[in-house]
Design a protein around this motif. Sequence first.
Motif, mmCIF file in Angstrom:
data_model
loop_
_atom_site.group_PDB
_atom_site.id
_atom_site.type_symbol
_atom_site.label_atom_id
_atom_site.label_comp_id
_atom_site.label_asym_id
_atom_site.label_seq_id
_atom_site.Cartn_x
_atom_site.Cartn_y
_atom_site.Cartn_z
ATOM 1 N N VAL A 63 -45.499 -23.425 -29.037
ATOM 2 C CA VAL A 63 -46.950 -23.264 -28.934
ATOM 3 C C VAL A 63 -47.456 -23.086 -30.357
ATOM 4 N N SER A 64 -48.116 -24.095 -30.907
ATOM 5 C CA SER A 64 -48.483 -23.996 -32.320
ATOM 6 C C SER A 64 -49.766 -24.758 -32.618
ATOM 7 N N GLY A 65 -50.502 -24.238 -33.605
ATOM 8 C CA GLY A 65 -51.627 -24.958 -34.167
ATOM 9 C C GLY A 65 -52.920 -24.916 -33.393
ATOM 10 N N PHE A 66 -53.065 -23.974 -32.433
ATOM 11 C CA PHE A 66 -54.295 -23.914 -31.646
ATOM 12 C C PHE A 66 -55.311 -22.979 -32.309
ATOM 13 N N SER A 67 -56.555 -23.422 -32.354
ATOM 14 C CA SER A 67 -57.613 -22.661 -33.011
ATOM 15 C C SER A 67 -58.896 -22.792 -32.202
ATOM 16 N N GLY A 68 -59.977 -22.159 -32.695
ATOM 17 C CA GLY A 68 -61.279 -22.303 -32.063
ATOM 18 C C GLY A 68 -61.796 -21.071 -31.359
ATOM 19 N N GLY A 69 -60.952 -20.047 -31.221
ATOM 20 C CA GLY A 69 -61.412 -18.802 -30.607
ATOM 21 C C GLY A 69 -61.156 -18.676 -29.127
ATOM 22 N N GLY A 70 -60.363 -19.564 -28.546
ATOM 23 C CA GLY A 70 -60.086 -19.521 -27.111
ATOM 24 C C GLY A 70 -58.829 -18.747 -26.767
ATOM 25 N N THR A 71 -58.458 -18.794 -25.483
ATOM 26 C CA THR A 71 -57.247 -18.145 -24.968
ATOM 27 C C THR A 71 -56.414 -19.176 -24.229
ATOM 28 N N LEU A 72 -55.123 -19.227 -24.556
ATOM 29 C CA LEU A 72 -54.176 -20.120 -23.893
ATOM 30 C C LEU A 72 -53.232 -19.279 -23.055
ATOM 31 N N ILE A 73 -53.216 -19.530 -21.743
ATOM 32 C CA ILE A 73 -52.376 -18.767 -20.816
ATOM 33 C C ILE A 73 -51.323 -19.700 -20.226
ATOM 34 N N ILE A 74 -50.061 -19.301 -20.316
ATOM 35 C CA ILE A 74 -48.959 -20.031 -19.691
ATOM 36 C C ILE A 74 -48.349 -19.088 -18.660
ATOM 37 N N ARG A 75 -48.433 -19.451 -17.373
ATOM 38 C CA ARG A 75 -48.027 -18.510 -16.322
ATOM 39 C C ARG A 75 -47.501 -19.269 -15.109
ATOM 40 N N LYS A 76 -46.879 -18.509 -14.190
ATOM 41 C CA LYS A 76 -46.455 -19.112 -12.931
ATOM 42 C C LYS A 76 -47.683 -19.383 -12.065
ATOM 43 N N SER A 77 -47.484 -20.211 -11.038
ATOM 44 C CA SER A 77 -48.625 -20.732 -10.303
ATOM 45 C C SER A 77 -49.134 -19.834 -9.195
ATOM 46 N N SER A 78 -48.299 -18.910 -8.682
ATOM 47 C CA SER A 78 -48.733 -18.097 -7.547
ATOM 48 C C SER A 78 -48.041 -16.749 -7.588
ATOM 49 N N SER A 79 -48.252 -15.963 -6.540
ATOM 50 C CA SER A 79 -47.701 -14.608 -6.500
ATOM 51 C C SER A 79 -46.261 -14.570 -6.008
ATOM 52 N N THR A 80 -45.660 -15.724 -5.762
ATOM 53 C CA THR A 80 -44.279 -15.757 -5.280
ATOM 54 C C THR A 80 -43.306 -15.717 -6.451
ATOM 55 N N THR A 81 -42.126 -16.300 -6.281
ATOM 56 C CA THR A 81 -41.052 -16.213 -7.271
ATOM 57 C C THR A 81 -41.489 -16.748 -8.636
ATOM 58 N N ARG A 82 -41.081 -16.061 -9.698
ATOM 59 C CA ARG A 82 -41.411 -16.515 -11.049
ATOM 60 C C ARG A 82 -40.786 -17.870 -11.359
ATOM 61 N N ALA A 83 -41.458 -18.616 -12.191
ATOM 62 C CA ALA A 83 -40.857 -19.810 -12.777
ATOM 63 C C ALA A 83 -39.884 -19.377 -13.873
ATOM 64 N N LYS A 84 -39.103 -20.326 -14.382
ATOM 65 C CA LYS A 84 -38.120 -20.002 -15.423
ATOM 66 C C LYS A 84 -38.031 -21.156 -16.417
ATOM 67 N N VAL A 85 -37.891 -20.798 -17.681
ATOM 68 C CA VAL A 85 -37.605 -21.767 -18.742
ATOM 69 C C VAL A 85 -36.173 -21.559 -19.203
ATOM 70 N N ALA A 86 -35.401 -22.622 -19.254
ATOM 71 C CA ALA A 86 -34.059 -22.581 -19.827
ATOM 72 C C ALA A 86 -34.144 -23.276 -21.182
ATOM 73 N N GLY A 87 -34.288 -22.478 -22.228
ATOM 74 C CA GLY A 87 -34.486 -23.023 -23.566
ATOM 75 C C GLY A 87 -34.892 -21.917 -24.513
ATOM 76 N N SER A 88 -35.817 -22.203 -25.398
ATOM 77 C CA SER A 88 -36.337 -21.195 -26.316
ATOM 78 C C SER A 88 -37.846 -21.354 -26.395
ATOM 79 N N VAL A 89 -38.522 -20.299 -26.887
ATOM 80 C CA VAL A 89 -39.979 -20.333 -26.993
ATOM 81 C C VAL A 89 -40.381 -19.911 -28.398
ATOM 82 N N LYS A 90 -41.137 -20.753 -29.073
ATOM 83 C CA LYS A 90 -41.707 -20.430 -30.389
ATOM 84 C C LYS A 90 -43.221 -20.423 -30.256
ATOM 85 N N ILE A 91 -43.846 -19.321 -30.702
ATOM 86 C CA ILE A 91 -45.303 -19.202 -30.720
ATOM 87 C C ILE A 91 -45.695 -18.967 -32.166
ATOM 88 N N VAL A 92 -46.161 -20.016 -32.839
ATOM 89 C CA VAL A 92 -46.353 -19.942 -34.291
ATOM 90 C C VAL A 92 -47.675 -20.578 -34.720
#
Length: 265
Positions: A98-127
């Motif tokens: 997740v990189s290079g976003f500007s403008g004053g907004g909010t970026l949300i990455i989340r699961k779609s509902s109240s049931t089981t969480r989603a999962k990422v198999a990898g790595s996450v960089k927020i820069v």
Amino acid sequence: GEINAETGTYNFPSLSVGDLYAPNVVPYADYRNDNRIIYVAAEVASGVSEPSDDNSGDSWSFPLRTLSEALRRVPQSFKGTVEILAASGQTFDEDIEVSGFSGGGTLIIRKSSSTTRAKVAGSVKIVSNENFVEWRDINLDSTDAYAGFFCRGSEGIISNSNINGASGDSAFAINVNSGANFEIYDVAHSNCKSAVRASYGGVAFVSENTGSVSEVAFVAFGGGIVAGGGTAPTGAGGNTSQIQGGQVTGSWTFPTPPTAPTPIA
């Protein structure tokens, strides 16, 4: 058109353009009155059609296949809120940046509902983001030996997540590096040497975390700050470590590691 010899500029009395591409112009959007939602699924499920990165991503009838493609669809500059919804209970095998976003907004990455969480198999960089970034209700099975989450030059929150380190223990579940300020709430840590590291001026506010790590729970290095309270992970080698000007300050409740069994004579 005319060329101004003094300024070197071109003057066009009229100009009609179909598609104009300028690499130095950052795409902009305004979602303050209507949040943008992008739908992502790893596989077909009830109410979810066949995912593809060629789809529009604007509903579960046309979901994208990868979170990386969803991020590519977000304008680099925006106001308001963009939500990327990962289908609940599904696993996404990819590295996320997740990189290079500007403008004053909010970026949300989340699961779609109240049931089981989603999962990422990898790595996450927020820069290198000016916009606020939220990662919510998505677990991470890290494949990175250094850090599951690496945050630098960004502000945001990581919450309601289980972080499982790479084989042989990732060095850190979350590394909050220079120019980053992150709240870390309700995160469980496992198979990591340390749960949270703040370094080179990065600031981590950690509350209601759980789990266990093989070395020290919280590490502050080189001017980094780890603060917070509530529950904390068990550190087999200690609760906190302050190195070269780092500060760990908070009111956590650290579990007492179990007493080792008596050796058999």
